[in-house]
Design an enzyme around this catalytic site. Structure first.
Site, PDB file in Angstrom:
ATOM      1  CG  ASP A  51       5.860   9.575  13.937  1.00  0.00           C
ATOM      2  OD1 ASP A  51       4.858  10.277  14.213  1.00  0.00           O
ATOM      3  OD2 ASP A  51       5.788   8.544  13.257  1.00  0.00           O
ATOM      4  CE  LYS A 111       0.996   9.889  11.110  1.00  0.00           C
ATOM      5  NZ  LYS A 111       0.986   9.924  12.573  1.00  0.00           N
ATOM      6  CG  ASP A 123      -2.552  10.606  13.476  1.00  0.00           C
ATOM      7  OD1 ASP A 123      -3.705  10.250  13.758  1.00  0.00           O
ATOM      8  OD2 ASP A 123      -1.579   9.824  13.466  1.00  0.00           O
ATOM      9  CG  LEU A 124      -4.376  16.070  17.201  1.00  0.00           C
ATOM     10  CD1 LEU A 124      -4.894  17.411  17.715  1.00  0.00           C
ATOM     11  CD2 LEU A 124      -3.035  15.752  17.845  1.00  0.00           C
ATOM     12  CE  LYS A 125      -4.313   7.054  15.426  1.00  0.00           C
ATOM     13  NZ  LYS A 125      -3.018   7.755  15.330  1.00  0.00           N
ATOM     14  CG  LEU A 126     -10.315  14.968  17.909  1.00  0.00           C
ATOM     15  CD1 LEU A 126     -11.240  16.182  17.849  1.00  0.00           C
ATOM     16  CD2 LEU A 126      -9.184  15.239  18.850  1.00  0.00           C
ATOM     17  CG  HIS A 127     -13.017   7.806  21.273  1.00  0.00           C
ATOM     18  ND1 HIS A 127     -12.632   6.484  21.311  1.00  0.00           N
ATOM     19  CD2 HIS A 127     -14.332   7.815  21.547  1.00  0.00           C
ATOM     20  CE1 HIS A 127     -13.682   5.729  21.606  1.00  0.00           C
ATOM     21  NE2 HIS A 127     -14.717   6.527  21.763  1.00  0.00           N
ATOM     22  CG  ASP A 128     -14.237  13.822  24.995  1.00  0.00           C
ATOM     23  OD1 ASP A 128     -15.262  13.601  25.687  1.00  0.00           O
ATOM     24  OD2 ASP A 128     -13.217  14.343  25.456  1.00  0.00           O
ATOM     25  CB  ILE A 129     -19.290  13.753  24.987  1.00  0.00           C
ATOM     26  CG1 ILE A 129     -18.674  15.074  25.436  1.00  0.00           C
ATOM     27  CG2 ILE A 129     -19.256  12.719  26.100  1.00  0.00           C
ATOM     28  CD1 ILE A 129     -19.472  15.762  26.535  1.00  0.00           C
ATOM     29  CG  ASN A 151     -21.194  20.209  23.354  1.00  0.00           C
ATOM     30  OD1 ASN A 151     -21.597  20.825  22.363  1.00  0.00           O
ATOM     31  ND2 ASN A 151     -20.891  20.799  24.503  1.00  0.00           N
ATOM     32  CB  THR A 152     -15.901  17.391  24.009  1.00  0.00           C
ATOM     33  OG1 THR A 152     -16.617  17.609  25.222  1.00  0.00           O
ATOM     34  CG2 THR A 152     -14.432  17.673  24.220  1.00  0.00           C
ATOM     35  CB  THR A 161      -2.665  -1.256  12.235  1.00  0.00           C
ATOM     36  OG1 THR A 161      -1.955  -0.083  12.611  1.00  0.00           O
ATOM     37  CG2 THR A 161      -3.483  -0.970  11.000  1.00  0.00           C
ATOM     38  N   GLY A 174       6.697   6.879   7.749  1.00  0.00           N
ATOM     39  CA  GLY A 174       7.498   7.498   8.796  1.00  0.00           C
ATOM     40  C   GLY A 174       8.957   7.115   8.656  1.00  0.00           C
ATOM     41  NE  ARG A 175       9.038   3.354  12.642  1.00  0.00           N
ATOM     42  CZ  ARG A 175       8.459   2.429  13.377  1.00  0.00           C
ATOM     43  NH1 ARG A 175       9.106   1.910  14.387  1.00  0.00           N
ATOM     44  NH2 ARG A 175       7.234   2.024  13.111  1.00  0.00           N
TER      45      ARG A 175
HETATM   46  O1  C5P Z   1       7.508   4.704  10.902  1.00  0.00           O
HETATM   47  P1  C5P Z   1       6.225   4.217  10.279  1.00  0.00           P
HETATM   48  O2  C5P Z   1       6.210   4.340   8.761  1.00  0.00           O
HETATM   49  O3  C5P Z   1       5.824   2.838  10.780  1.00  0.00           O
HETATM   50  O4  C5P Z   1       5.147   5.254  10.826  1.00  0.00           O
HETATM   51  C1  C5P Z   1       3.794   5.132  10.555  1.00  0.00           C
HETATM   52  C2  C5P Z   1       3.050   6.285  11.110  1.00  0.00           C
HETATM   53  O5  C5P Z   1       1.652   6.031  10.947  1.00  0.00           O
HETATM   54  C3  C5P Z   1       3.261   6.558  12.593  1.00  0.00           C
HETATM   55  O6  C5P Z   1       3.138   7.978  12.785  1.00  0.00           O
HETATM   56  C4  C5P Z   1       2.106   5.847  13.264  1.00  0.00           C
HETATM   57  O7  C5P Z   1       1.716   6.445  14.470  1.00  0.00           O
HETATM   58  C5  C5P Z   1       1.001   6.025  12.210  1.00  0.00           C
HETATM   59  N1  C5P Z   1      -0.068   5.041  12.268  1.00  0.00           N
HETATM   60  C6  C5P Z   1       0.127   3.681  12.146  1.00  0.00           C
HETATM   61  N2  C5P Z   1      -0.934   2.824  12.201  1.00  0.00           N
HETATM   62  C7  C5P Z   1      -2.182   3.286  12.348  1.00  0.00           C
HETATM   63  C8  C5P Z   1      -2.405   4.674  12.451  1.00  0.00           C
HETATM   64  C9  C5P Z   1      -1.310   5.524  12.406  1.00  0.00           C
HETATM   65  O8  C5P Z   1       1.257   3.249  11.985  1.00  0.00           O
HETATM   66  N3  C5P Z   1      -3.195   2.453  12.342  1.00  0.00           N
END
Ligand code: C5P
Length: 238
Positions: free
Chosen positions: A10, A32, A59-65, A67-68, A122, A213-214
């Protein structure tokens, strides 16, 4: 993907990514790339990480029609990423189209990227889901419903909280991949996550992959944090 720990890069820029990766010389990681990094650095970021030998969840989480989404997935598969995702709320037609696009775009001789669905984010509470999306069901039922639709559509798994894994596995089977963010070394330090679990708990609950992540990217000793997280996972009994 080989590693059960997917590190969420991130970061805003390639430069920050390079500084982070200096802590992991000669190591092939699973990473990721989220919207922030992809929209600022683009496909070149994917190429750079691939060339360095890392596996990539885009992780781009697509949500469209449909065909796209099909056409977009074709492009993403041609980049050679290892995992992609869509919102299950886009529907079964859209999810099937995503799979078709991935198959079309995967270079000959290469593996098709794993495709997983986001059920409910979440960050969405049950109250918000009921008031704003007008879904008059418990949140847990909605998560399982979307997981079933994803499975029916031929997807490989879902993104979910590790706490949701047992009910999802029960509904759609243990071989359905579960990718679980919200991982913390100590569950007391939550940041903005609502429900968190430790790496060993995540494994015991049946997660296939954890997204961290963090706890790694902001740790004083990043390599040590990663090693500790992997150790906890490895030592957990399933
Ligand atoms: O820093 P942390 O461990 O909380 O990061 C979690 C990663 O997972 C972030 O990139 C966040 O966008 C992603 N994520 C999430 N919950 C989701 C889907 C993705 O925390 N439901």
């Amino acid at each position: 993907m080989k590693s059960p720990c997917i590190i969420a890069l991130d970061f805003q820029s390639r430069k920050e990514v390079e500084v982070f990766l200096k802590e992991f010389p000669n190591e092939c990681l699973s990473v990721k790339i989220g919207m922030e990094l992809y929209y600022s650095e683009g496909p070149a970021m994917v190429q750079m990480l691939k060339t360095a030998g890392h596996e990539i969840f885009l992780d781009l989480k697509l949500h469209d029609i449909p065909n796209t989404v099909r056409a977009t997935m074709k492009q993403l598969a041609s980049l050679g990423v290892d995992m992609v995702n869509v919102h299950a709320a886009g529907g079964t037609k859209m999810m099937r189209a995503a799979m078709e696009g991935l198959k079309e775009g995967t270079p000959i001789g290469k593996k098709r990227p794993i495709c997983i669905a986001v059920t409910q984010l979440t960050s969405t509470s049950e109250e918000q889901m009921q008031k704003e999306q007008w879904i008059e069901k418990p949140l847990a039922d909605t998560v399982v419903h979307f997981a079933k639709l994803a499975k029916e559509s031929g997807l490989d798994g879902v993104v979910c909280s590790a706490l949701e894994v047992p009910m999802i596995s029960q509904a759609v089977g243990k071989d359905f991949c579960t990718v679980t963010p919200g991982i913390r070394m100590q569950t007391a330090s939550m940041d903005d996550q609502v429900r968190v679990v430790t790496p060993d708990e995540a494994r015991r609950l049946g997660s296939t992959y954890m997204v961290v992540g963090r706890n790694i990217t902001k740790a004083e000793n990043k390599k040590e944090a990663y090693t500790q997280i992997m150790k906890l996972w490895e030592e957990a009994k399933t």
